[in-house]
Design an enzyme around this catalytic site. Structure first.
Site, PDB file in Angstrom:
ATOM      1  CD  GLU A 294     -17.720   5.286  -8.493  1.00  0.00           C
ATOM      2  OE1 GLU A 294     -16.820   6.078  -8.218  1.00  0.00           O
ATOM      3  OE2 GLU A 294     -18.559   4.909  -7.669  1.00  0.00           O
TER       4      GLU A 294
HETATM    5  C1  TNX Z   1     -18.440   8.655  -6.861  1.00  0.00           C
HETATM    6  S1  TNX Z   1     -20.744   9.830  -8.234  1.00  0.00           S
HETATM    7  C2  TNX Z   1     -19.549   7.845  -6.795  1.00  0.00           C
HETATM    8  C3  TNX Z   1     -20.094   7.480  -5.486  1.00  0.00           C
HETATM    9  C4  TNX Z   1     -19.267   8.017  -4.356  1.00  0.00           C
HETATM   10  C5  TNX Z   1     -18.838   9.419  -4.671  1.00  0.00           C
HETATM   11  C6  TNX Z   1     -18.116  10.088  -3.564  1.00  0.00           C
HETATM   12  C7  TNX Z   1     -20.968   8.420  -8.552  1.00  0.00           C
HETATM   13  C8  TNX Z   1     -21.885   8.213  -9.609  1.00  0.00           C
HETATM   14  N1  TNX Z   1     -20.285   7.492  -7.877  1.00  0.00           N
HETATM   15  O1  TNX Z   1     -20.227   6.084  -5.376  1.00  0.00           O
HETATM   16  O2  TNX Z   1     -20.041   7.989  -3.201  1.00  0.00           O
HETATM   17  O3  TNX Z   1     -18.028   9.400  -5.807  1.00  0.00           O
HETATM   18  O4  TNX Z   1     -17.869  11.420  -3.850  1.00  0.00           O
END
Ligand code: TNX
Length: 480
Positions: A294
């Site tokens: 992300e």
């Molecule tokens: C996605 S999973 C994210 C997290 C969040 C999560 C909540 C991932 C690699 N990144 O930063 O906490 O979704 O479900």
């Protein structure tokens, strides 16, 4: 007659023979180094354990033992269990014996049809895992959970034959692991968390206590420092990590994707090497997780370069790198493990990385993100991947999840518990149970042996064990 074992074992046969009573004073014969595991998992005092190197701890005459553990060489997790007529005999490697002990505990504590609990029925079990990695990730960054809570998570994991605890130790909201050469990380960012609560962090000694509790139970700890995004806590602690040179404001909200490091900043590479060297030094396991998810505001080329830099940095620190699925677009060194998570994303890059030799751990959000709400209106959790009912966590085949993924690349499954909305230990277990035991069976048991209705009735039988252990759980109408 079926026994409500979870995960369901590979082969189980009943045979003629009297059940074996196992009470608190049961005598166990085991290799010396397994004494802490036997005591911890069976809940008996160490003086009841006779070690095979001869010493009977309390100096009495050698008694006859009701439980006998025989260690073989090798590192597989398979085991053979023969119970009946006064003896429960377990054979396996160290890891196999630990998994077999979990089975002994269930045989003892889950009443067999028509028999009282406390007795192991006369059975012969041969058992081995389907997948090598059966993991659980806990996010201690959004809300902090201390050593005692993590040990309780580990006890639960061991009971269901998990072998990897992945700790998400840093994020925008907090930095949770002491780095002695950079004390400001925990001094400035150890005390923040989502919602403005007190946060907390693991000292090196705390972390080692977790690693030891895990190791005794045959569980490897994979620590994660999430980069190049999810780094606001580091940038709050260390101003030099920002382009401005000034510390970032602390962040206690739950948005993602706004913070990032830059390799153009000379402080960045040094920071990465220093933190990873420290983490490698205090972690006996093979892997370091270096994040990669992300990073919404970084050009693709810069991201690819950064992800590769992180993987190489983990290798320089002496460990194998693990990264979130986005990193599959980078050129990754051999032996890298990629973790598929985003059930809304195109899986083609992960599939391509797997074809090029990366190992894959499956953590699909719509199946094993145990921070998703069970159903609409559920008070805890998020819903970006949808609602995840117990059956959703159970009823899927890792080999079929991503089209084109070579089966030999699938190293395992890992459930994830993000904690944006979870602030108390009770919340953790309510989200984990019963879904975690569904994931346990997905990872351990062969696909042909798994059937939802059968699983649901076995899982139901485990609730009294959770209650006895003081573990909160969700009374899902799919199971209860
Ligand atoms: C996605 S999973 C994210 C997290 C969040 C999560 C909540 C991932 C690699 N990144 O930063 O906490 O979704 O479900």
């Amino acid at each position: 007659m079926t026994l409500p074992l979870v995960p369901v074992p590979t082969r189980l046969q009943w045979h003629q023979g009297a059940p074996v009573s196992l009470d608190q004073s049961v005598k166990v014969r085991a290799p010396h180094h397994l004494a802490p595991a036997v005591a911890g998992m069976l809940g008996i005092a160490e003086q009841h354990i006779m070690t095979t190197d001869g010493a009977w701890a309390s100096g009495q005459d050698q008694p006859s033992c009701a439980v006998v553990l025989s260690e073989t060489t090798g590192d597989g997790e398979g085991y053979v269990l023969r119970a009946g007529d006064g003896v429960v005999a377990l054979t396996g490697s160290r890891m196999g014996l630990l998994r077999g002990l979990a089975t002994v505990v269930q045989l003892r504590d889950l009443a067999a049809p028509g028999a009282p609990a406390g007795q192991v029925p006369a059975v012969h079990i041969e058992d081995e895992p389907r997948l090598a990695v059966r993991g659980l990730m806990i996010d201690v960054a959004r809300h902090f959970f201390g050593v005692a809570s993590i040990k309780r998570v580990l006890d639960l994991m061991a009971a269901y034959k998990f072998n990897v605890l992945h700790l998400h130790l840093s994020d925008d909201q907090g930095w949770r692991i002491e780095v002695p050469s950079r004390p400001e990380l925990t001094e400035r960012s150890g005390g923040t968390e989502v919602g403005g609560g007190p946060g907390g962090f693991f000292t090196v000694a705390d972390y080692q206590e977790i690693v030891e509790h895990a190791a005794v139970r045959g569980i490897e700890v994979v620590p994660e420092i999430d980069m190049p995004g999810h780094v606001n806590a580091a940038q709050h602690a260390i101003g030099a990590l920002n382009d401005s040179g000034e510390p970032a404001e602390p962040y206690t909200g739950i948005e993602v994707g706004f913070s990032k490091l830059s390799l153009a900043n000379p402080a960045t590479a040094a920071f990465i090497d220093e933190v990873l060297a420290h983490l490698a030094a205090i972690t006996p396991g093979e892997y370091l997780h270096v994040g990669g998810d992300e990073v919404h505001q970084m050009p693709r080329e810069e991201y690819r370069e950064f992800a590769r830099h992180l993987a190489l940095a983990a290798r320089r620190a002496g460990k194998k790198p693990q990264l979130w699925g986005e990193a599959a677009v980078a050129e990754l060194p051999a032996g890298t493990r990629v973790q598929l998570w985003d059930s809304n994303a195109d899986h083609a890059p992960v599939v391509a990385a797997a074809r090029a030799g990366a190992g894959v751990v499956l953590s699909p959000g719509d199946r094993v993100y145990l921070d998703m709400k069970y159903h609409q209106g559920y008070e805890l959790g998020l819903d970006w991947a949808g609602y995840v009912q117990v059956r959703d966590s159970y009823d899927w085949d890792p080999a079929q999840y991503a089209e084109g993924l070579p089966p030999e690349a699938i190293e395992g499954v890992e459930a994830a518990l993000w904690t944006e909305t979870l602030s108390r230990e009770e919340h953790l277990f309510t989200m984990l149970l019963p879904r975690l035991v569904a994931v346990a069976e997905v990872g351990w048991s062969a696909q042909e042996q798994r059937e939802w209705e059968d699983f649901a009735s076995r899982a139901r039988a485990h609730a009294p064990l959770w209650e006895d252990g003081g573990y909160a759980y969700h009374r899902s109408t799919q199971v209860f």
